[in-house]
Design an enzyme around this catalytic site. Structure first.
Site, PDB file in Angstrom:
ATOM      1  N   SER A 118       3.475  -2.422  10.319  1.00  0.00           N
ATOM      2  CA  SER A 118       4.539  -2.437  10.275  1.00  0.00           C
ATOM      3  C   SER A 118       4.757  -3.887   9.966  1.00  0.00           C
ATOM      4  CB  SER A 118       4.594  -2.269  11.973  1.00  0.00           C
ATOM      5  OG  SER A 118       4.892  -0.351  12.503  1.00  0.00           O
ATOM      6  N   LYS A 173       0.158   4.211  -0.415  1.00  0.00           N
ATOM      7  CA  LYS A 173      -0.810   5.748   0.361  1.00  0.00           C
ATOM      8  C   LYS A 173       0.134   6.732  -0.684  1.00  0.00           C
ATOM      9  CE  LYS A 173      -0.301   3.302   4.529  1.00  0.00           C
ATOM     10  NZ  LYS A 173       0.360   3.352   5.909  1.00  0.00           N
ATOM     11  N   GLU A 221      -7.151   4.843   7.514  1.00  0.00           N
ATOM     12  CA  GLU A 221      -6.760   5.918   7.544  1.00  0.00           C
ATOM     13  C   GLU A 221      -8.153   6.965   6.492  1.00  0.00           C
ATOM     14  OE1 GLU A 221      -2.703   5.376   5.233  1.00  0.00           O
ATOM     15  OE2 GLU A 221      -2.461   5.307   7.363  1.00  0.00           O
ATOM     16  N   GLU A 271      -6.199  -5.185   9.891  1.00  0.00           N
ATOM     17  CA  GLU A 271      -4.909  -4.164  10.382  1.00  0.00           C
ATOM     18  C   GLU A 271      -5.635  -3.176  11.254  1.00  0.00           C
ATOM     19  OE1 GLU A 271      -3.001  -2.918   6.899  1.00  0.00           O
ATOM     20  OE2 GLU A 271      -4.409  -1.348   6.772  1.00  0.00           O
ATOM     21  N   ASN A 293       1.023  -1.082  -0.025  1.00  0.00           N
ATOM     22  CA  ASN A 293       0.358  -0.200   0.408  1.00  0.00           C
ATOM     23  C   ASN A 293       0.929   0.944  -0.229  1.00  0.00           C
ATOM     24  OD1 ASN A 293      -2.134   2.237   0.912  1.00  0.00           O
ATOM     25  ND2 ASN A 293      -2.846   1.430   2.517  1.00  0.00           N
ATOM     26  N   HIS A 322     -10.192   1.211   4.945  1.00  0.00           N
ATOM     27  CA  HIS A 322      -8.450   1.734   5.410  1.00  0.00           C
ATOM     28  C   HIS A 322      -8.842   2.548   6.199  1.00  0.00           C
ATOM     29  CE1 HIS A 322      -4.307   2.649   6.437  1.00  0.00           C
ATOM     30  NE2 HIS A 322      -3.948   1.273   5.709  1.00  0.00           N
ATOM     31  N   GLY A 327       2.163   1.931  10.675  1.00  0.00           N
ATOM     32  CA  GLY A 327       3.093   3.473  10.588  1.00  0.00           C
ATOM     33  C   GLY A 327       3.812   3.291  12.033  1.00  0.00           C
TER      34      GLY A 327
END
Ligand code: PGA
Length: 255
Positions: A216, A12, A100, A170, A10, A98, A176
């Site tokens: 991660s 991003k 985010e 996730e 991904n 996702h 991250g």
């Protein structure tokens, strides 16, 4: 049951077109040289790079995916990109929901269910994301939250539609942050999701659905995570921006 392993990068909102071409070329080269190719590898890239990378990867087994699509079919929705458009440029995969998108763009279960429908109606394979934020993990209600996300996002689907769905668990606190879930934590949640699928759709659908881990994932933890019985590969953010690291993660998925 042996499920095919899947590793999706991904990217991003990173890279220029030139950088994207270099990275995809390097991934495809290393993949051809070093990987037995029994693992499905997908690069989920920003919209402007989809078509150029699709062409660049035409002779490679590395696949392309988008990071989102619209909940609408088409028309006056300025700035949106429809699932039909993605299909028309030959993109097979799309990430939906996702964390985010959930967090910064306030995407909720009802909206994500519509996005999933758009993706499936247009023959795309959605990678549906779920996972709990840190506060929820700390107060111990992560199972309930993830089960609700799964229920809201995909439980309107038919068993036949489920055959085209990939799930990614996730935990938000691992994205991250460099804080990976332990193999026990990952396996536990993947098993929770698979049991939930079995309860709704039966054991065959549950066993056939790929459930990826994200948060991660790095070259040094990939193999251990991907060896968990219910972890079928990974959705990789930061480490997918370096071809060497990404391919080493893909190696972790090889049997
Ligand atoms: P990360 O991101 O690998 O950088 O933690 C994973 C993701 O957001 O999909």
């Amino acid at each position: 049951m042996m499920r095919t392993k899947i590793v999706a990068g991904n990217w991003k909102m990173n890279k220029s077109l030139d950088d994207a071409r270099s990275l995809a070329t390097e991934v495809a080269t290393l993949y051809a040289k070093e990987i037995k190719q029994d693992t499905i590898v997908i690069l989920c890239v920003p919209f402007p790079f989809l078509n150029p990378l699709k062409e660049l990867l035409a002779n490679s087994s590395v696949q392309t995916g988008a990071q989102d699509c619209s909940a609408h079919e088409g028309g006056a929705y300025t700035g949106e990109v429809s699932a039909a458009m993605l299909k028309s440029v030959g993109i097979p995969y799309v990430i939906i929901g996702h964390s985010e998108r959930r967090q910064y763009f306030k995407e909720d279960g009802a909206l994500l269910a519509k996005k999933i429908d758009q993706a499936l109606a247009n023959g795309l394979l959605p990678i549906f994301c779920c996972g709990e934020p840190l506060v929820v993990r700390e107060n111990g209600t992560h199972e309930q939250l993830v089960r609700r996300q799964v229920e809201e996002g995909i439980f309107h689907l038919t068993p036949a539609e489920m055959a085209n769905l990939i799930i990614a668990y996730e935990p938000v606190w691992a994205i991250g942050t460099g804080k990976t879930a332990t193999t026990d934590q990952a396996q536990e949640m993947h098993a929770v999701i698979r049991r939930q699928l079995a309860g709704k759709y039966g054991e065959d659908v549950a066993q056939a659905t790929p459930i990826l881990y994200g948060g991660s994932v790095k070259p040094d933890n990939a193999k251990e995570l991907f060896s968990c019985p219910d972890v079928d590969g990974g959705l990789v953010g930061g480490a997918s921006l370096k071809a060497r690291d990404f391919i080493d993660i893909v190696k972790g998925a090889e049997g």
